[in-house]
Design a protein around this motif. Structure first.
Motif, PDB file in Angstrom:
ATOM      1  N   GLY A  15       0.790  -1.224   0.000  1.00  0.00           N
ATOM      2  CA  GLY A  15       0.000   0.000   0.000  1.00  0.00           C
ATOM      3  C   GLY A  15       0.824   1.277   0.000  1.00  0.00           C
ATOM      4  O   GLY A  15       0.278   2.369   0.105  1.00  0.00           O
ATOM      5  N   THR A  16       2.146   1.151  -0.150  1.00  0.00           N
ATOM      6  CA  THR A  16       3.004   2.340  -0.125  1.00  0.00           C
ATOM      7  C   THR A  16       3.722   2.534  -1.462  1.00  0.00           C
ATOM      8  O   THR A  16       3.812   1.617  -2.274  1.00  0.00           O
ATOM      9  N   ARG A  17       4.228   3.723  -1.657  1.00  0.00           N
ATOM     10  CA  ARG A  17       5.015   4.042  -2.849  1.00  0.00           C
ATOM     11  C   ARG A  17       6.425   3.507  -2.682  1.00  0.00           C
ATOM     12  O   ARG A  17       7.078   3.741  -1.671  1.00  0.00           O
ATOM     13  N   VAL A 109       7.139   5.446 -11.881  1.00  0.00           N
ATOM     14  CA  VAL A 109       6.531   5.625 -10.564  1.00  0.00           C
ATOM     15  C   VAL A 109       5.979   4.253 -10.183  1.00  0.00           C
ATOM     16  O   VAL A 109       5.258   3.634 -10.976  1.00  0.00           O
ATOM     17  N   ALA A 110       6.319   3.776  -8.980  1.00  0.00           N
ATOM     18  CA  ALA A 110       5.930   2.416  -8.577  1.00  0.00           C
ATOM     19  C   ALA A 110       5.315   2.409  -7.189  1.00  0.00           C
ATOM     20  O   ALA A 110       5.862   2.998  -6.249  1.00  0.00           O
ATOM     21  N   ASP A 111       4.172   1.731  -7.084  1.00  0.00           N
ATOM     22  CA  ASP A 111       3.469   1.560  -5.817  1.00  0.00           C
ATOM     23  C   ASP A 111       3.282   0.077  -5.547  1.00  0.00           C
ATOM     24  O   ASP A 111       2.810  -0.659  -6.421  1.00  0.00           O
ATOM     25  N   THR A 126       2.577  -7.549  -6.024  1.00  0.00           N
ATOM     26  CA  THR A 126       1.928  -6.883  -7.148  1.00  0.00           C
ATOM     27  C   THR A 126       2.253  -5.400  -7.042  1.00  0.00           C
ATOM     28  O   THR A 126       1.985  -4.771  -6.012  1.00  0.00           O
ATOM     29  N   ILE A 127       2.835  -4.866  -8.119  1.00  0.00           N
ATOM     30  CA  ILE A 127       3.311  -3.484  -8.114  1.00  0.00           C
ATOM     31  C   ILE A 127       2.664  -2.732  -9.273  1.00  0.00           C
ATOM     32  O   ILE A 127       2.740  -3.155 -10.430  1.00  0.00           O
ATOM     33  N   ALA A 128       2.012  -1.605  -8.946  1.00  0.00           N
ATOM     34  CA  ALA A 128       1.451  -0.721  -9.979  1.00  0.00           C
ATOM     35  C   ALA A 128       2.574   0.178 -10.468  1.00  0.00           C
ATOM     36  O   ALA A 128       3.267   0.814  -9.670  1.00  0.00           O
ATOM     37  N   ARG A 143       0.336  -3.383 -14.049  1.00  0.00           N
ATOM     38  CA  ARG A 143       0.614  -4.011 -12.754  1.00  0.00           C
ATOM     39  C   ARG A 143       1.532  -5.183 -13.052  1.00  0.00           C
ATOM     40  O   ARG A 143       1.197  -6.033 -13.869  1.00  0.00           O
ATOM     41  N   ILE A 144       2.677  -5.197 -12.407  1.00  0.00           N
ATOM     42  CA  ILE A 144       3.637  -6.268 -12.597  1.00  0.00           C
ATOM     43  C   ILE A 144       3.590  -7.173 -11.368  1.00  0.00           C
ATOM     44  O   ILE A 144       3.468  -6.694 -10.243  1.00  0.00           O
ATOM     45  N   ARG A 145       3.647  -8.466 -11.621  1.00  0.00           N
ATOM     46  CA  ARG A 145       3.633  -9.450 -10.529  1.00  0.00           C
ATOM     47  C   ARG A 145       5.003 -10.112 -10.466  1.00  0.00           C
ATOM     48  O   ARG A 145       5.482 -10.658 -11.461  1.00  0.00           O
ATOM     49  N   LEU A 146       5.611 -10.022  -9.299  1.00  0.00           N
ATOM     50  CA  LEU A 146       6.920 -10.627  -9.070  1.00  0.00           C
ATOM     51  C   LEU A 146       6.781 -11.715  -8.014  1.00  0.00           C
ATOM     52  O   LEU A 146       6.075 -11.532  -7.018  1.00  0.00           O
TER      53      LEU A 146
END
Length: 160
Positions: A15-17, A109-111, A126-128, A143-146
């Motif tokens: 939930g954070t940047r 920019v990644a959240d 999951t990163i936006a 959205r990238i899933r690692l």
């Protein structure tokens, strides 16, 4: 740069940047090389003279070239210690909003949207992400899933 001590530590940051990267230029030579590697030699990417009269007024980067820049820019923002393996599980919600002209500068920019603890020592993040042009608009978002695999820790047995 943010440093996480282990993959499970990502959960506390959900939930954070994660941050905003430095800008990276997308020169015409990179566009040309990408086109050669993929076989995509469409004139909007490779013919500056014709592209000047085209819909974008100049040559533009391939959408997939822009998208491929997400990974190196993302990994310039954070590191996860204690991971034996990192797998790119996939991309969701990929959108190309505006073209990226040759010579443009992009930043990421990644959240951190969510983190799930999986069986057998795996952690899924999951990163936006949004690739922003230097003049403001978002060129691409996804959205990238690692998937992280925790390092196995050995414990030494002591003789009694």
């Amino acid at each position: 740069m943010i440093r996480f001590s282990q993959p499970k530590a990502l959960a506390a940051a959900a939930g954070t940047r994660l941050g905003v990267s430095a800008y990276r230029e997308v020169p015409q030579c990179d566009i040309d090389t990408f086109g050669e590697l993929t076989g995509d030699r469409q004139w909007i990417h490779h013919d500056p003279e014709r592209a000047a009269d085209g819909p974008f007024g100049a040559t533009v980067a391939h959408g997939m070239l822009s998208l491929s820049l997400v990974v190196p820019l993302l990994f310039s923002l954070f590191v996860v210690d204690g991971a034996a393996l990192v797998l790119h599980k996939g991309l969701d919600r990929v959108r190309f909003w505006v073209p990226v002209p040759a010579g443009a500068r992009l930043r990421l920019v990644a959240d951190l949207v969510s983190v799930s603890i999986r069986p057998r020592g795996y952690v899924e993040a999951t990163i936006a992400v949004a690739l922003e042009l230097a003049d403001g608009p978002v060129a691409c978002s996804a959205r990238i899933r690692l998937l992280y695999r925790e390092e196995e820790r050995c414990t030494l047995a002591t003789a009694s």
